[in-house]
Design an enzyme around this catalytic site. Structure first.
Site, PDB file in Angstrom:
ATOM      1  N   GLN A 175      15.908  27.075  30.025  1.00 15.05           N
ATOM      2  CA  GLN A 175      17.416  27.001  30.674  1.00 15.05           C
ATOM      3  C   GLN A 175      18.209  28.154  31.056  1.00 15.05           C
ATOM      4  O   GLN A 175      18.661  28.714  29.751  1.00 15.05           O
ATOM      5  CB  GLN A 175      18.086  26.019  29.632  1.00 15.05           C
ATOM      6  CG  GLN A 175      19.316  25.656  29.992  1.00 15.05           C
ATOM      7  CD  GLN A 175      20.135  24.883  28.897  1.00 15.05           C
ATOM      8  OE1 GLN A 175      19.881  24.940  27.859  1.00 15.05           O
ATOM      9  NE2 GLN A 175      20.925  23.723  29.338  1.00 15.05           N
ATOM     10  N   GLY A 176      18.426  28.364  31.926  1.00 12.99           N
ATOM     11  CA  GLY A 176      19.260  29.535  32.211  1.00 12.99           C
ATOM     12  C   GLY A 176      20.895  29.278  32.751  1.00 12.99           C
ATOM     13  O   GLY A 176      21.167  29.183  33.725  1.00 12.99           O
ATOM     14  N   TYR A 177      21.522  28.779  31.744  1.00  8.33           N
ATOM     15  CA  TYR A 177      22.979  28.299  31.697  1.00  8.33           C
ATOM     16  C   TYR A 177      23.929  29.664  31.528  1.00  8.33           C
ATOM     17  O   TYR A 177      24.489  30.073  32.083  1.00  8.33           O
ATOM     18  CB  TYR A 177      23.300  27.265  31.053  1.00  8.33           C
ATOM     19  CG  TYR A 177      23.107  25.817  31.643  1.00  8.33           C
ATOM     20  CD1 TYR A 177      22.024  25.890  32.671  1.00  8.33           C
ATOM     21  CD2 TYR A 177      23.610  24.567  31.489  1.00  8.33           C
ATOM     22  CE1 TYR A 177      21.889  24.366  33.354  1.00  8.33           C
ATOM     23  CE2 TYR A 177      23.555  23.574  31.804  1.00  8.33           C
ATOM     24  CZ  TYR A 177      22.442  23.555  32.929  1.00  8.33           C
ATOM     25  OH  TYR A 177      22.471  22.263  33.570  1.00  8.33           O
ATOM     26  N   SER A 178      23.759  29.874  29.831  1.00  7.45           N
ATOM     27  CA  SER A 178      24.869  30.888  29.517  1.00  7.45           C
ATOM     28  C   SER A 178      24.444  32.250  30.076  1.00  7.45           C
ATOM     29  O   SER A 178      23.510  32.864  30.169  1.00  7.45           O
ATOM     30  CB  SER A 178      24.547  30.748  27.840  1.00  7.45           C
ATOM     31  OG  SER A 178      24.761  29.632  27.311  1.00  7.45           O
ATOM     32  N   GLU A 210      20.915  16.636  27.191  1.00  3.28           N
ATOM     33  CA  GLU A 210      20.415  17.892  26.306  1.00  3.28           C
ATOM     34  C   GLU A 210      21.209  17.620  24.728  1.00  3.28           C
ATOM     35  O   GLU A 210      20.569  17.588  23.682  1.00  3.28           O
ATOM     36  CB  GLU A 210      20.994  19.342  26.783  1.00  3.28           C
ATOM     37  CG  GLU A 210      21.023  20.087  25.652  1.00  3.28           C
ATOM     38  CD  GLU A 210      21.638  21.687  26.200  1.00  3.28           C
ATOM     39  OE1 GLU A 210      22.111  21.724  27.315  1.00  3.28           O
ATOM     40  OE2 GLU A 210      21.287  22.590  25.297  1.00  3.28           O
ATOM     41  N   SER A 244      29.210  24.095  21.495  1.00  2.00           N
ATOM     42  CA  SER A 244      29.770  24.076  20.294  1.00  2.00           C
ATOM     43  C   SER A 244      30.306  22.923  19.665  1.00  2.00           C
ATOM     44  O   SER A 244      30.861  22.215  20.301  1.00  2.00           O
ATOM     45  CB  SER A 244      30.491  25.495  19.987  1.00  2.00           C
ATOM     46  OG  SER A 244      31.847  25.474  20.583  1.00  2.00           O
ATOM     47  N   ASN A 245      30.549  22.879  18.154  1.00  2.00           N
ATOM     48  CA  ASN A 245      31.374  21.815  17.740  1.00  2.00           C
ATOM     49  C   ASN A 245      32.719  21.672  18.450  1.00  2.00           C
ATOM     50  O   ASN A 245      33.236  20.451  18.674  1.00  2.00           O
ATOM     51  CB  ASN A 245      31.402  22.051  16.316  1.00  2.00           C
ATOM     52  CG  ASN A 245      30.179  21.451  15.420  1.00  2.00           C
ATOM     53  OD1 ASN A 245      29.193  21.269  16.067  1.00  2.00           O
ATOM     54  ND2 ASN A 245      30.420  21.307  14.233  1.00  2.00           N
ATOM     55  N   GLU A 246      33.375  22.861  18.540  1.00  2.00           N
ATOM     56  CA  GLU A 246      34.848  22.633  18.992  1.00  2.00           C
ATOM     57  C   GLU A 246      34.749  22.152  20.476  1.00  2.00           C
ATOM     58  O   GLU A 246      35.410  21.276  20.699  1.00  2.00           O
ATOM     59  CB  GLU A 246      35.309  24.106  19.103  1.00  2.00           C
ATOM     60  CG  GLU A 246      35.769  24.917  17.580  1.00  2.00           C
ATOM     61  CD  GLU A 246      34.388  25.089  16.916  1.00  2.00           C
ATOM     62  OE1 GLU A 246      33.251  25.525  17.679  1.00  2.00           O
ATOM     63  OE2 GLU A 246      34.506  25.394  15.849  1.00  2.00           O
TER      64      GLU A 246
HETATM   65  C1  LIG Z   1      19.931  29.705  19.175  1.00  5.31           C
HETATM   66  C2  LIG Z   1      20.657  29.477  20.589  1.00  5.31           C
HETATM   67  C3  LIG Z   1      19.934  28.982  21.485  1.00  5.31           C
HETATM   68  C4  LIG Z   1      20.499  29.008  22.712  1.00  5.31           C
HETATM   69  N1  LIG Z   1      19.699  28.551  23.939  1.00  5.31           N
HETATM   70  C5  LIG Z   1      20.365  28.346  25.009  1.00  5.31           C
HETATM   71  C6  LIG Z   1      19.381  28.418  26.044  1.00  5.31           C
HETATM   72  O1  LIG Z   1      18.305  28.050  26.033  1.00  5.31           O
HETATM   73  N2  LIG Z   1      19.888  28.419  27.287  1.00  5.31           N
HETATM   74  C7  LIG Z   1      21.348  28.496  27.487  1.00  5.31           C
HETATM   75  O2  LIG Z   1      21.641  28.641  28.726  1.00  5.31           O
HETATM   76  N3  LIG Z   1      22.128  28.972  26.502  1.00  5.31           N
HETATM   77  C8  LIG Z   1      21.702  28.858  25.230  1.00  5.31           C
HETATM   78  N4  LIG Z   1      22.458  29.098  24.311  1.00  5.31           N
HETATM   79  C9  LIG Z   1      23.746  29.412  24.479  1.00  5.31           C
HETATM   80  C10 LIG Z   1      24.730  28.545  24.003  1.00  5.31           C
HETATM   81  O3  LIG Z   1      24.881  27.348  25.024  1.00  5.31           O
HETATM   82  C11 LIG Z   1      26.285  29.249  23.637  1.00  5.31           C
HETATM   83  O4  LIG Z   1      26.030  30.409  22.568  1.00  5.31           O
HETATM   84  C12 LIG Z   1      27.351  28.196  23.541  1.00  5.31           C
HETATM   85  O5  LIG Z   1      27.563  27.667  24.497  1.00  5.31           O
HETATM   86  C13 LIG Z   1      28.529  29.114  23.027  1.00  5.31           C
HETATM   87  O6  LIG Z   1      28.839  30.063  23.965  1.00  5.31           O
HETATM   88  P1  LIG Z   1      29.326  31.357  23.541  1.00  5.31           P
HETATM   89  O7  LIG Z   1      28.135  32.117  22.710  1.00  5.31           O
HETATM   90  O8  LIG Z   1      29.163  32.236  24.774  1.00  5.31           O
HETATM   91  O9  LIG Z   1      30.409  31.532  22.497  1.00  5.31           O
HETATM   92  P2  LIG Z   1      31.933  31.180  23.145  1.00  5.31           P
HETATM   93  O10 LIG Z   1      32.103  30.467  24.266  1.00  5.31           O
HETATM   94  O11 LIG Z   1      32.473  32.947  23.291  1.00  5.31           O
HETATM   95  O12 LIG Z   1      32.699  30.792  21.723  1.00  5.31           O
HETATM   96  C14 LIG Z   1      33.068  31.479  20.689  1.00  5.31           C
HETATM   97  C15 LIG Z   1      33.923  30.587  19.621  1.00  5.31           C
HETATM   98  O13 LIG Z   1      34.984  29.974  20.328  1.00  5.31           O
HETATM   99  C16 LIG Z   1      35.055  28.756  20.496  1.00  5.31           C
HETATM  100  N5  LIG Z   1      35.694  28.019  21.500  1.00  5.31           N
HETATM  101  C17 LIG Z   1      35.254  28.509  22.887  1.00  5.31           C
HETATM  102  N6  LIG Z   1      35.946  27.694  23.553  1.00  5.31           N
HETATM  103  C18 LIG Z   1      36.657  26.982  23.115  1.00  5.31           C
HETATM  104  C19 LIG Z   1      37.661  25.871  23.299  1.00  5.31           C
HETATM  105  N7  LIG Z   1      37.926  25.728  24.734  1.00  5.31           N
HETATM  106  N8  LIG Z   1      38.298  25.375  22.567  1.00  5.31           N
HETATM  107  C20 LIG Z   1      37.939  25.389  21.073  1.00  5.31           C
HETATM  108  N9  LIG Z   1      37.146  26.373  20.590  1.00  5.31           N
HETATM  109  C21 LIG Z   1      36.461  27.209  21.605  1.00  5.31           C
HETATM  110  C22 LIG Z   1      33.654  28.195  19.923  1.00  5.31           C
HETATM  111  O14 LIG Z   1      33.485  27.061  19.461  1.00  5.31           O
HETATM  112  C23 LIG Z   1      33.019  29.286  19.279  1.00  5.31           C
HETATM  113  O15 LIG Z   1      33.252  29.162  17.873  1.00  5.31           O
HETATM  114  C24 LIG Z   1      21.774  29.104  23.013  1.00  5.31           C
HETATM  115  C25 LIG Z   1      22.642  29.800  21.751  1.00  5.31           C
HETATM  116  C26 LIG Z   1      21.951  29.821  20.403  1.00  5.31           C
HETATM  117  C27 LIG Z   1      22.779  30.365  19.446  1.00  5.31           C
END
Ligand SMILES: Cc1cc2nc3c(=O)[nH]c(=O)nc-3n(C[C@H](O)[C@H](O)[C@H](O)COP(=O)(O)OP(=O)(O)OC[C@H]3O[C@@H](n4cnc5c(N)ncnc54)[C@H](O)[C@@H]3O)c2cc1C
Length: 402
Positions: free
Chosen positions: A128-131, A247, A387-389
């Protein structure tokens, strides 16, 4: 919905049990046990999928018309529970859990015919290429660019945290096709068929537990046919949101949580508390176990509700966020109790002992070997898949109308 087993359900459970007895080898079970997180050993995972495929059981939630077994909600529940209890290989299979349902909902007939059968047989593995760096929770800000060039797009940019990119031969991804539109409206959903194409580079990221599960993927002028787009150009956000519900909702958290909790109870029956009595008889630890048991039951019942909605043709909607949140929290809690139960045996890091067939013994009892790797790996559960938030924000908006 009625959760009691009918005679037909009981017969199905027996059929599943005897299938698992006959087909789940010690090697497959050992690999499942030695997997800390989301990716089991790839070769064995494929081997297991092929065994299931032969029986027509590789995609428990897919309808018959697409090659699934056409199981009802109860059958799927029985299957997931029996697999978890028997220690069958698990691990993320994004083709089955995400690409298939998305193609059923938004793909063309041609795309379904081409991409769904090799998912079922285990010949294709999707990532999955989202992030991207800077675009995780705020996914709509993604920058990976696809520029139109005749019948193709040319893709440049990067994807981050891509689970299993190093073992996948295909990727589904979100790309920006209109940089001038409002951010959600300039995104398209693309299937990258040739993931070994020129211009694609995959860098590993090693997790806290020492495993290679996630990666960063770089695209340098990668050419993809426009026929590989799912949905209309610039309408990828709608497709992406549809997929995220699967998902977050389709992971059979309940069965896995129950299985992990049962294993924790076995550990607590062997380990001792400070006064020398069995840990499981220690009132303080017992209370924590009981509280967790209640949480697992709540997840199981919420999951039944979601499955029931799915079987009535409804999407899980915000309930998928609820199950993702509670499932992840409870999973983390179980691994925390595991660390508490084994005490100082949680400290040694014996990577070599975690390979199938290794003659390196673990430090301490066998049951201690995977406790810390699982604890560490589980930390990511409250981040990936939203994330949980972010899940709380979705529920606040969709359920509470805030
Ligand atoms: C082990 C692992 C596997 C993964 N696999 C994939 C994958 O296969 N494909 C893919 O596309 N992605 C994948 N991801 C990425 C994952 O979806 C992102 O890490 C996740 O969406 C959080 O984004 P970020 O890391 O940029 O953190 P941020 O978005 O920068 O968040 C940082 C902190 O801020 C909080 N936050 C952010 N926005 C808000 C808001 N609006 N309100 C309150 N709090 C907020 C978050 O909860 C978090 O605590 C994976 C991540 C991990 C750790």
């Amino acid at each position: 919905m009625d959760l009691n087993f009918t005679a037909k359900d009981a017969a199905f459970r027996d059929e599943v049990r005897s299938f698992l007895n006959e087909n789940l080898t010690d090697e497959l079970k050992a690999h499942a046990r030695l997997t800390p997180g989301i990716l089991a050993d790839h070769d064995l995972r494929v081997a297991w999928l092929k065994i299931l495929h032969k029986r027509g059981w590789s995609a428990p939630s897919w309808p018959k018309e697409y090659g699934g077994p056409g199981w009802n909600v109860m059958q799927r529940f029985i299957w997931a529970s029996e697999c978890a209890a028997a220690g069958a290989p698990t691990g993320s299979n994004m083709g089955l859990s995400m690409v298939g349902p998305t193609l059923m909902g938004h793909g063309t007939d041609e795309q379904r015919k081409k991409y769904m059968p090799p998912i079922l047989s285990g010949d294709d593995w999707w990532c999955q290429g989202y992030s991207e760096p800077g675009s995780g929770s705020d996914l709509a800000s993604l920058q990976c660019r696809a520029v139109s060039d005749g019948d193709d797009y040319i893709i440049n940019g990067t994807k981050l945290w891509t689970t299993g990119a190093h073992i996948a031969n295909r990727m589904f991804c979100l790309v920006r096709t209109d940089p001038d539109a409002k951010k959600q409206e300039g995104i398209s959903f693309i299937l990258i068929e040739d993931f070994e194409a020129k211009g694609i580079k995959i860098d590993p990221i090693i997790t806290l537990a020492g495993d290679h599960e996630v990666n960063q993927v770089f695209f340098d002028d990668v050419r993809v046919p426009k026929a590989n787009r799912v949905g209309a150009e610039n309408n990828g956000w709608t497709v992406a949101k549809y997929l995220l519900e699967f998902e977050r909702g389709g992971a059979a958290h309940g069965a896995h949580l129950r299985n992990s909790l049962n294993k924790l109870k076995v550990i607590a029956s062997t380990e001792h508390s400070d006064d020398g009595s069995k840990l499981i008889d220690d009132p303080a630890f017992q209370r924590k176990l009981n509280e967790t048991d209640i949480e697992v039951t709540a997840v199981e019942y919420t999951e039944h509700r979601i499955m029931s909605q799915l079987s009535n043709g409804q999407n899980p909607g915000a309930a998928a966020s609820m199950i993702k949140l509670r499932g992840s929290d409870t999973s983390q809690k179980i691994t925390e109790l595991g660390v508490e139960a084994i005490g100082y045996y949680a400290t040694p890091h014996v990577m070599e002992a975690r390979s199938w067939g290794s003659n390196v013994p673990p430090v301490g009892p066998d049951h201690a070997l995977m406790v810390m790797p699982k604890y560490l790996n589980t930390r990511a559960m409250t981040i990936f898949g939203g994330s949980n938030e972010v899940q709380r924000n979705i529920m606040a908006k969709a359920v509470l109308g805030l």
